[in-house]
Design an enzyme around this catalytic site. Structure first.
Site, PDB file in Angstrom:
ATOM      1  N   CYS B  33       0.833  -1.217   0.000  1.00 43.09           N
ATOM      2  CA  CYS B  33       0.000   0.000   0.000  1.00 43.09           C
ATOM      3  C   CYS B  33       0.860   1.256   0.000  1.00 43.09           C
ATOM      4  CB  CYS B  33      -0.923   0.036   1.200  1.00 43.09           C
ATOM      5  SG  CYS B  33      -2.026  -1.355   1.254  1.00 43.09           S
ATOM      6  N   ASP B  35       2.893   2.446   2.480  1.00 45.16           N
ATOM      7  CA  ASP B  35       3.031   3.160   3.754  1.00 45.16           C
ATOM      8  C   ASP B  35       3.420   2.186   4.864  1.00 45.16           C
ATOM      9  OD1 ASP B  35       2.538   5.914   3.716  1.00 45.16           O
ATOM     10  OD2 ASP B  35       0.398   5.588   3.363  1.00 45.16           O
ATOM     11  N   CYS B  60       5.056   8.568   1.938  1.00 47.60           N
ATOM     12  CA  CYS B  60       5.087   9.862   1.258  1.00 47.60           C
ATOM     13  C   CYS B  60       5.465  10.981   2.232  1.00 47.60           C
ATOM     14  CB  CYS B  60       3.724  10.142   0.646  1.00 47.60           C
ATOM     15  SG  CYS B  60       2.427  10.288   1.877  1.00 47.60           S
ATOM     16  N   CYS B 104      -2.673   8.969   6.162  1.00 44.88           N
ATOM     17  CA  CYS B 104      -1.280   8.905   6.641  1.00 44.88           C
ATOM     18  C   CYS B 104      -1.213   9.230   8.130  1.00 44.88           C
ATOM     19  CB  CYS B 104      -0.391   9.887   5.882  1.00 44.88           C
ATOM     20  SG  CYS B 104      -0.414   9.642   4.108  1.00 44.88           S
TER      21      CYS B 104
END
Lengths: 397, 137
Positions: B33, B35, B60, B104
């Site tokens: 995914c 992350d 990210c 996130c």
């Protein structure tokens, strides 16, 4: 800080010469090209000249040029327009897994309308196999759409060969040539395609204008309902400055193609070589043979780190690039193109496209490599999965 | 798309790394995914105060900034206080995130919770006290 633009695959700035040619058509020659009076006739003359010039550059007739708002619209118009006009003849369409969303999403929409779509696989370098293509054709196949150049990995598809196969089976062939036109020679007769999409802002022309080439005799349904512009296939007042700019940009790109490509490819090849020398554990995505990819394109995956993190580090150093990571698009999946060429999901998240243009220099490439080397080191040092991922990938080799 | 506070945090990440003598370890997310957050803490067993905290993130700019900010928000806090930290508090502290990046910050909250749960499990004797080894230098 010097700003370095390495995202020519996304868009390019309007060339000064092009802008100059466009300028009179905003305030001075502002007439509606469909008006009968002097103002309109003047605008129409400019549009006609642009149409002639683009037709000459693509090697077709001016009556085969349709002005639209850009590449996405040209793709929609060609694919939906042809499919809906011929649904009584068959309902099968062939495309590839690495097309631009303008083609993929259009095909998905048509599936909802009862069409059947084959999405062809590509090989590890991103090429559609003519053999697979021919094997996918069946009695119900009416249309095929395969891109001429892939926007992420720059692969130049064997369009001439594919179009010949389509023709032999009576299948109409469309190609999305948005990344090709202005970058490599495009001759619609030589390619043997029935329809082709292009977009002006990819070759130093303005945004908001594109062209659908449609061979005379190929019937499509009207795309935008309204007035009778563009031979009654696409309503909307013609965008005179945009159209003039599109023609001027294409002229300029073709006139200087050889020298621009030579320079661009030199810088790109230098960059690719240096990245491979300095940064370990990377994938160079797409065709390895530089002659099989457009001169400005390069695309890398950096194992163990995420693309958007790289992108913003480069951004903070004044370097503009694109990322194939999910996080850059808002979706959860990384680039469908990289997955289609077999890049593992976790690695595909760490991908960056560096697309060079005629104004880039070796010095800029070298500076970018240096910043990139530091960035990758820094991000790998804080990656909780770099080593794990490396081991896993080694096992699978 | 990111505000200045987020970009500033991203440029000046706090508490990056791995605490060798940690007594709390949490790892959240999935490489597929895109992350993954890993957090290590040293929590004083007497006071239950988080004395040291460090993170490593594969993700990210927003994932990096939120993990960094989350560590600064829990450092010096008690375990109980840290458990009350929400992703919203992290986002607010950064002055907001683009909508598609909110997930996130959820990861940052989850990483802290996973880390503290690991500490509590160790305390209760439910998991081994053996420390995770950093997988790279």
């Amino acid at each position: 800080m010097e700003r370095i633009y390495l995202d020519h695959g996304a868009t390019t700035g309007v060339a000064k010469e092009v802008l100059e040619k466009m300028m009179p058509y905003f305030s001075e020659v502002f007439g509606n090209g469909s008006s009968q009076h002097f103002f309109g006739r003047e605008a129409l003359e400019a549009i006609d000249n642009a149409r002639e010039s683009i037709a000459k550059n693509l090697n077709c007739r001016s009556t085969e040029i349709y002005f639209v708002s850009g590449g996405s619209e040209a793709d929609n118009m060609a694919i939906k327009g042809y499919a809906l006009a011929h649904k009584d003849k068959g309902n099968h369409i062939i495309t590839s897994k690495i097309e631009h969303p303008a083609v993929l999403e259009t095909c998905r929409k048509l599936e909802k309308y009862g069409f059947e779509v084959t999405y062809l696989d590509v090989d590890k370098e991103g090429f559609v196999s003519p053999k697979d293509f021919e094997a996918a054709i069946k009695d119900t196949t009416i249309l095929a759409s395969i891109m001429m150049v892939n926007n992420e990995i720059g692969a130049i598809e064997p369009i001439k060969e594919l179009a010949a196969i389509a023709k032999a089976h009576g299948v109409v062939f469309h190609t999305d040539a948005v990344q090709a036109v202005g970058n490599i020679p495009v001759d619609v007769k030589d390619l043997g395609v029935d329809m082709l999409s292009l977009s002006a802002h990819k070759f130093y022309g303005p945004k908001g204008v594109g062209v659908l080439y449609k061979k005379n005799g190929v019937k499509i349904q009207r795309f935008l309902d309204g007035g009778e512009q563009e031979r009654n296939l696409r309503a909307s007042t013609l965008n005179t400055p945009g159209i003039v700019g599109c023609a001027a940009a294409l002229d300029l790109a073709i006139a200087h193609m050889e020298e621009n490509n030579k320079k661009t490819q030199e810088v790109r090849d230098y960059f690719v070589k240096r990245v491979q020398e300095l940064i370990p554990n990377i994938y160079y995505n797409g065709p390895k043979d530089p002659s099989k990819r457009i001169p400005g394109n390069s695309d890398f995956s950096f194992i163990g780190i995420e693309g958007e993190g790289i992108l913003f580090h480069l951004d903070l150093h004044g370097i503009a690039v694109s990322s194939g990571s999910a996080c850059s698009s808002g979706s959860l999946d990384p680039s469908h193109v990289l997955l289609a060429i077999g890049i593992p999901m976790a690695v595909a998240h760490g991908s960056i496209r560096f697309s060079f243009g005629k104004e880039n220099t070796i010095e800029q490439a070298e500076y970018t490599v240096k910043v990139l080397e530091q960035t990758v080191k820094q991000l790998r040092a804080m990656s909780p999965i770099y080593e794990e991922l490396l081991e896993e990938l080694k096992k699978n080799v | 798309m990111y505000n200045e506070e987020v970009i500033n945090e991203f440029q000046n990440l706090q508490n990056v790394g791995f605490i060798e003598n940690h007594n709390a370890y949490g790892k959240i997310g999935n490489a597929a995914c895109g992350d993954i957050m890993e957090m290590t803490m040293y929590i004083n067993p007497e006071t239950e105060i988080i004395e040291q905290v460090a993170f490593r993130t594969f993700g990210c700019a927003a994932a990096q900034a939120t993990s960094s900010r989350a560590t600064t928000l829990v450092k010096g806090k008690t375990v109980q206080e840290a458990l009350e930290l929400t992703n919203k508090a992290v986002v607010d502290s950064l002055g907001g995130l683009p909508a598609q990046k909110i997930h996130c910050s959820v990861l940052a909250e989850e990483a802290i919770k996973a880390c503290i749960e690991n500490y509590l499990d160790r305390k209760a004797g439910k998991v081994s006290n053996e420390n995770e080894k950093p997988k790279m230098v």
